[in-house]
Design a protein around this motif. Structure first.
Motif, PDB file in Angstrom:
ATOM      1  N   PRO A  62       0.803  -1.228   0.000  1.00 23.82           N
ATOM      2  CA  PRO A  62       0.000   0.000   0.000  1.00 23.82           C
ATOM      3  C   PRO A  62       0.837   1.281   0.000  1.00 23.82           C
ATOM      4  CG  PRO A  62      -1.016  -1.621   1.423  1.00 23.82           C
ATOM      5  CD  PRO A  62       0.315  -2.207   0.986  1.00 23.82           C
ATOM      6  N   SER A  63       2.045   1.227   0.604  1.00 23.73           N
ATOM      7  CA  SER A  63       2.907   2.413   0.654  1.00 23.73           C
ATOM      8  C   SER A  63       4.077   2.348  -0.322  1.00 23.73           C
ATOM      9  CB  SER A  63       3.472   2.602   2.062  1.00 23.73           C
ATOM     10  OG  SER A  63       2.426   2.744   3.005  1.00 23.73           O
ATOM     11  N   GLN A  64       4.211   1.241  -1.013  1.00 22.90           N
ATOM     12  CA  GLN A  64       5.364   0.997  -1.882  1.00 22.90           C
ATOM     13  C   GLN A  64       4.891   0.813  -3.318  1.00 22.90           C
ATOM     14  OE1 GLN A  64       9.045   0.397  -1.369  1.00 22.90           O
ATOM     15  NE2 GLN A  64       8.563   0.848  -3.509  1.00 22.90           N
ATOM     16  N   ALA A  65       5.250   1.739  -4.186  1.00 22.87           N
ATOM     17  CA  ALA A  65       4.909   1.593  -5.596  1.00 22.87           C
ATOM     18  C   ALA A  65       5.586   0.349  -6.160  1.00 22.87           C
ATOM     19  CB  ALA A  65       5.346   2.826  -6.385  1.00 22.87           C
ATOM     20  N   LYS A  66       4.930  -0.285  -7.118  1.00 19.86           N
ATOM     21  CA  LYS A  66       5.492  -1.484  -7.749  1.00 19.86           C
ATOM     22  C   LYS A  66       6.819  -1.138  -8.409  1.00 19.86           C
ATOM     23  CE  LYS A  66       4.236  -5.081 -11.075  1.00 19.86           C
ATOM     24  NZ  LYS A  66       3.156  -5.473 -12.006  1.00 19.86           N
TER      25      LYS A  66
END
Length: 146
Positions: A131-135
């Motif tokens: 949720p806080s980490q972009a792919k």
């Protein structure tokens, strides 16, 4: 909290598709590879019919459920913290697979990705998101070799 910065994962390269005939061991900063037809990871490794096991630890930045993704051509398996998240040990063109696991920020978790290439182009990539980490391809600083 572990303030160290990772250097990558241990890559063991095999001259067969069954992780049997060890040809090369090195530390790969990330798992983000495409080897086009007729090329190989290293002169010591076959251009086709090879396999790789990447292993070490991964350190998440957030206490969240992470999704791990592989992009592979051909087969791939992935374990995080002893849990198999991905199992697509088949011949296929570049395919994305994914699986989810809850992780805690700043902790080191065992990670192992196994891969084989049969013929033609070879692709092996390891990504994550939360949720806080972009792919993204899991960066070198979050990976620790064995």
């Amino acid at each position: 909290l572990d303030a160290s910065v990772g250097t990558g994962l241990t890559g063991q390269y095999y001259n067969d598709m069954a992780l049997g005939a060890l040809a090369l061991t090195r530390v790969d900063p990330t798992v983000n590879f495409t080897w086009l037809r007729g090329t190989s990871p290293d002169p010591a490794v076959n251009t086709d019919a090879f396999s790789v096991r990447w292993s070490g630890q991964v350190k998440p930045l957030y206490t969240e459920t992470y999704t791990f993704y592989t992009v592979s051509d051909d087969g791939v398996r992935l374990w995080v913290n002893g849990v198999q998240l991905i199992n697509n040990w088949t011949n296929h063109s570049a395919t994305e697979n994914s699986g989810n696991i809850a992780l805690a920020a700043g902790q080191l978790y065992e990670i192992r990705m196994e891969y084989f290439d049969n013929t033609l182009d070879a692709t092996a990539k390891l990504l994550w998101s939360s949720p806080s980490q972009a792919k993204q391809v899991i960066p070198q600083g979050q990976l620790y070799p064995n």
